[in-house]
Design a protein around this motif. Sequence first.
Motif, mmCIF file in Angstrom:
data_model
loop_
_atom_site.group_PDB
_atom_site.id
_atom_site.type_symbol
_atom_site.label_atom_id
_atom_site.label_comp_id
_atom_site.label_asym_id
_atom_site.label_seq_id
_atom_site.Cartn_x
_atom_site.Cartn_y
_atom_site.Cartn_z
ATOM 1 N N VAL A 140 0.818 -1.219 0.000
ATOM 2 C CA VAL A 140 0.000 0.000 0.000
ATOM 3 C C VAL A 140 0.856 1.277 0.000
ATOM 4 O O VAL A 140 0.481 2.288 -0.595
ATOM 5 C CB VAL A 140 -0.995 -0.002 1.201
ATOM 6 C CG1 VAL A 140 -0.302 0.233 2.539
ATOM 7 C CG2 VAL A 140 -2.070 1.052 0.991
ATOM 8 N N ASN A 166 -3.154 -1.050 -4.336
ATOM 9 C CA ASN A 166 -4.308 -1.434 -3.520
ATOM 10 C C ASN A 166 -4.201 -2.886 -3.096
ATOM 11 O O ASN A 166 -3.731 -3.731 -3.860
ATOM 12 C CB ASN A 166 -5.607 -1.287 -4.321
ATOM 13 C CG ASN A 166 -5.989 0.160 -4.517
ATOM 14 O OD1 ASN A 166 -5.710 0.996 -3.662
ATOM 15 N ND2 ASN A 166 -6.624 0.456 -5.639
ATOM 16 N N CYS A 167 -4.658 -3.180 -1.890
ATOM 17 C CA CYS A 167 -4.623 -4.582 -1.474
ATOM 18 C C CYS A 167 -5.720 -4.916 -0.483
ATOM 19 O O CYS A 167 -6.273 -4.033 0.183
ATOM 20 C CB CYS A 167 -3.253 -4.950 -0.916
ATOM 21 S SG CYS A 167 -2.517 -3.741 0.154
ATOM 22 N N SER A 168 -6.046 -6.196 -0.428
ATOM 23 C CA SER A 168 -7.105 -6.692 0.451
ATOM 24 C C SER A 168 -6.653 -7.975 1.113
ATOM 25 O O SER A 168 -6.096 -8.851 0.448
ATOM 26 C CB SER A 168 -8.366 -7.015 -0.354
ATOM 27 O OG SER A 168 -8.825 -5.876 -1.022
ATOM 28 N N ARG A 180 -10.216 -0.058 6.664
ATOM 29 C CA ARG A 180 -9.464 0.410 5.497
ATOM 30 C C ARG A 180 -8.474 1.499 5.895
ATOM 31 O O ARG A 180 -8.827 2.458 6.573
ATOM 32 C CB ARG A 180 -10.444 0.954 4.452
ATOM 33 C CG ARG A 180 -9.759 1.666 3.296
ATOM 34 C CD ARG A 180 -10.732 2.081 2.231
ATOM 35 N NE ARG A 180 -11.129 0.939 1.417
ATOM 36 C CZ ARG A 180 -11.922 1.015 0.342
ATOM 37 N NH1 ARG A 180 -12.418 2.182 -0.035
ATOM 38 N NH2 ARG A 180 -12.223 -0.057 -0.353
ATOM 39 N N THR A 184 -6.031 4.204 4.072
ATOM 40 C CA THR A 184 -5.654 4.803 2.801
ATOM 41 C C THR A 184 -4.354 5.564 3.020
ATOM 42 O O THR A 184 -4.272 6.400 3.912
ATOM 43 C CB THR A 184 -6.777 5.722 2.289
ATOM 44 O OG1 THR A 184 -7.957 4.928 2.161
ATOM 45 C CG2 THR A 184 -6.436 6.323 0.936
ATOM 46 N N SER A 238 -5.163 1.949 -1.001
ATOM 47 C CA SER A 238 -5.799 1.489 0.230
ATOM 48 C C SER A 238 -5.460 0.037 0.510
ATOM 49 O O SER A 238 -5.324 -0.764 -0.417
ATOM 50 C CB SER A 238 -7.324 1.582 0.117
ATOM 51 O OG SER A 238 -7.711 2.900 -0.129
ATOM 52 N N ASN A 278 -7.164 -3.052 2.737
ATOM 53 C CA ASN A 278 -8.408 -3.420 3.418
ATOM 54 C C ASN A 278 -8.203 -4.687 4.234
ATOM 55 O O ASN A 278 -7.660 -5.670 3.728
ATOM 56 C CB ASN A 278 -9.501 -3.718 2.390
ATOM 57 C CG ASN A 278 -9.770 -2.535 1.498
ATOM 58 O OD1 ASN A 278 -10.530 -1.651 1.852
ATOM 59 N ND2 ASN A 278 -9.119 -2.511 0.338
ATOM 60 N N CYS A 296 -9.863 -2.868 -5.146
ATOM 61 C CA CYS A 296 -8.827 -3.535 -4.352
ATOM 62 C C CYS A 296 -8.844 -5.041 -4.555
ATOM 63 O O CYS A 296 -8.305 -5.808 -3.755
ATOM 64 C CB CYS A 296 -9.003 -3.189 -2.876
ATOM 65 S SG CYS A 296 -8.869 -1.415 -2.572
ATOM 66 N N ALA A 348 -4.293 -5.045 -8.160
ATOM 67 C CA ALA A 348 -4.420 -5.117 -6.704
ATOM 68 C C ALA A 348 -3.905 -6.463 -6.206
ATOM 69 O O ALA A 348 -3.856 -7.440 -6.941
ATOM 70 C CB ALA A 348 -5.881 -4.943 -6.311
ATOM 71 N N THR A 389 -4.180 -9.518 -3.350
ATOM 72 C CA THR A 389 -5.207 -10.100 -2.491
ATOM 73 C C THR A 389 -4.703 -11.341 -1.789
ATOM 74 O O THR A 389 -4.078 -12.196 -2.411
ATOM 75 C CB THR A 389 -6.443 -10.509 -3.342
ATOM 76 O OG1 THR A 389 -6.823 -9.397 -4.149
ATOM 77 C CG2 THR A 389 -7.610 -10.923 -2.471
#
Length: 329
Positions: free
Chosen positions: A83, A88-90, A209, A211, A231, A233, A295, A300, A302
């Motif tokens: 990030v 972006n990552c989750s 989250r 950012t 962001s 998450n 994300c 992104a 994951t």
Amino acid sequence: MEKTPREEKILVLVRLRPLNEKEIAANEAADWECINDTTILYRNTLREGSNFPSAYSFDKVYRGECPTREVYEDGTKEIALSVVKGINCSIFAYGQTSSGKTYTMTGITEFAVADIFDYIFQHEERAFAVKFSAIEIYNEAIRDLLSSDGTSLRLRDDPEKGTIVDKATEETLRDWNHLKELLSICEAQRKIGETALNDRSSRSHQIIRLTVESSGREFLGKENSTTLMASVNFIDLAGSERASQAMSAGTRLKEGCHINRSLLTLGTVIRKLSKGRQGHINFRDSKLTRILQPCLGGNARTAIICTLSPARSHVELTRNTLLFACCAK
Ligand code: ADP
Ligand code: MG
């Protein structure tokens, strides 16, 4: 030559929890065992000789005694820290109620934030701002976990930012103590909902989250090309028993256990993403997937941590979780 953007595979991690005191007191058998770093085995002598599949392999599996710190360092640290580079990552926790989702996500969120702050301290050449927000999705209604007014938030399509949660509180994170303060507000908010409806936490999704925005100091306050924003998450999903009926026809459905739209849609989205994003992906079918769309997939990153109970009495749900995990890899 420019590289084509990498289409990242979803990282699938499996974490087995130890038997808890209640299960030990009830003489429950622990039927699952991690036999190496990547394979988990179903060991039930009563079932031996049947055609019940017994070995499942993933990117990593973690045994019951493995501390959250190790799961974080080994499995998710690199993803969470991307990030700060504008990616972006989750990180999800998926599993049945009581399998260890909240236990796992709480630890991982705290370790990740500490590392993000460390990175920021070590990179004085850039100016960083970290914003924190937290929401809960319950029955497709979105609640702000940083506010006590209890009204549901709406989603809005912003031409620049994509889908945003309108009016969600965003706090600029000052330091570690501030994080702990915000997390305890979220926990208290979740508890308030919990007393009103006692299995709320098994039915709701929580998204925390962060950012992270940064720019080179020489460009501070100016429009420039070195501004990065992304962001990360941390998602503590509803209990996977909420999607079981559709996942496996053989599962008995508890009375009153209703199917969770966001969880089901997430399953479909993840299966499609894991097959390489061919064709239409139904992000817009649920609140969870709409919010997370930027994300998930594409550039992104994951990770899904599938949490498992080792108890014999949970074998059907454990197997459903593993089947979901197999579809995601
Ligand atoms: P979930 O959020 O999936 O419903 P929890 O995270 O609340 O489950 O975990 C259920 C219980 O098991 C909690 O008391 C938690 O502290 C404990 N627990 C979960 N995972 C572990 C683990 N890996 N090691 C030790 N205790 C765990
Ligand atoms: Mg929980």
